[in-house]
Design a protein around this motif. Sequence first.
Motif, PDB file in Angstrom:
ATOM      1  N   LEU A  50     -18.717  -5.949  43.520  1.00  0.00           N
ATOM      2  CA  LEU A  50     -17.356  -6.414  43.253  1.00  0.00           C
ATOM      3  C   LEU A  50     -16.618  -6.800  44.532  1.00  0.00           C
ATOM      4  N   THR A  51     -16.971  -6.200  45.658  1.00  0.00           N
ATOM      5  CA  THR A  51     -16.395  -6.647  46.930  1.00  0.00           C
ATOM      6  C   THR A  51     -16.823  -8.076  47.218  1.00  0.00           C
ATOM      7  N   MET A  54     -14.817 -10.421  45.001  1.00  0.00           N
ATOM      8  CA  MET A  54     -13.457 -10.659  45.498  1.00  0.00           C
ATOM      9  C   MET A  54     -13.461 -11.635  46.673  1.00  0.00           C
ATOM     10  N   PRO A  61     -10.660  -7.628  49.247  1.00  0.00           N
ATOM     11  CA  PRO A  61     -11.121  -6.574  48.335  1.00  0.00           C
ATOM     12  C   PRO A  61     -10.363  -5.275  48.562  1.00  0.00           C
ATOM     13  N   PHE A 173     -10.337  -3.578  41.322  1.00  0.00           N
ATOM     14  CA  PHE A 173     -10.975  -4.774  40.783  1.00  0.00           C
ATOM     15  C   PHE A 173     -10.544  -5.119  39.366  1.00  0.00           C
ATOM     16  N   TYR A 273     -16.109  -2.282  36.887  1.00  0.00           N
ATOM     17  CA  TYR A 273     -15.791  -1.137  37.724  1.00  0.00           C
ATOM     18  C   TYR A 273     -16.587   0.111  37.358  1.00  0.00           C
TER      19      TYR A 273
END
Length: 346
Positions: A50-51, A54, A61, A173, A273
Motif C-alpha cells: 500500500l505504500t 500511495m 504514504p 490507506f 489494509y
Amino acid sequence: MDLSIAGILLLDGSSNGAIYALLALAIVLVFAVTRVILVPQGEFATYGALTLAMLQLGRVPGTVWLLLALALGVSMLDGIDALRHRRSAARIASAFLQPLAVPLPVVLISLWAAAQQMPLMLQSLLTLAIVTPLGPLLYRVAYEKVADASVLVLLIVSVGVHFAMTGLGLGFFGAEGFRAPSFWDTDFRFGAVLLSGQAVIIFMVSIALMVGLWLFFERTLRGKALRATAVNRLGARLMGISTVGAGRLSFTLAAFIGALAGLLIAPTTTMAYDTGFLIGLKGFVAAIFGGLASYPGAALGALFVGLLESFGSFWASSFKEVIVFTLILPVLLWRSFKHGPDEEEE
C-alpha cells in the motif's frame, strides 16, 4: 480436471507458495532469535504494497509519518535512558540522534519524491527504505523491554502490535483496496499454461533472497551471531554477542522480507489494509511445518500450502481457507507426539 488445468493450478500455487515461503522464513528467523511469534509479519507486506500504491498515486504514504513518529519515540527513549545512567554528553547526544540517522533522511526524501512520479523501480526501492526501518523501531518500542519474558507474554504483545498496525493501516490507506502495476508485462505460453512475467519475477526474487539469506548466515559475522543467538541466548550473551542487537537485526530482516513480499504480491491481488493478516497466517502455517526452527522445512511447507490452496480453490473454493488452516492441526499433533512437552528455556 485435465493436464492444462492442473498446470495452471500448479503454477498459481507455486507462485503463491513462493510468497508464503518468504513470510515463513521471516517468522522462523524472528522466533529463533527472539522467541517472538511475529503475528504482524503480514502487516509489513500490507504496508509495503500500500505504500507503493500511495506513491503511484502521488501521495505521501502514512507509513512515512509512522516511521517519523517511531523514530522520535525511540530517540526520546534512548536519550532518557542515557540521561538516567548519567552517560557522557557525547553519548547522550548520540543516543538522541542515532535513531534518527536513517529514518529522517528517508522521510525527507519521501516527502520530495511523492509528487515526482518516479519510475516503478525507484518507487519500490523507496518503499523498502520506508518500511524496513519500522522493524527495529517496533522491536525497540514494543519488545525490547520484555525480551526475557515468557513466549506467552511475547505472543500477547505481538497480537497487540498486530491490532495496532491494522488500525493504523486503516487510517493511513483507507478501506479501499489497491493493486500495483506489474514489474514485467510479458507473458510466456507453454501450451495451455500461461506464465506471466510477474510470476517469473516472484520466483527469481524468492530464490535470490533465500540464497542471500543462506550466504548471510554462513559467511558473515552478523549472520553467525544471529545463529548463535538462536541456538542459545544466554551462551551468546556470555560470548559477548548483543542479544538486543540480534533482536533488532532480526526484525530489520523480517520487515524487509515482508515489504518485499508485499511488492511482489501487489500486482497479482488487490491489497487492503487487513489483507496482510491472512497472508501472514498462511506463512505461519508454513513455518509450523518446519517447527518454527527449520528454514528448509518452512520453505517446503509454504510450497505445499500454496499448492493446497490452489487446488482446493478449484475443487471447493468456498472452503479453501478452511482446508489450509485445518492442515495445521495434524502437523501440531504429530510434533506433539514426536517431541513431547518441553520446558521453556530459561
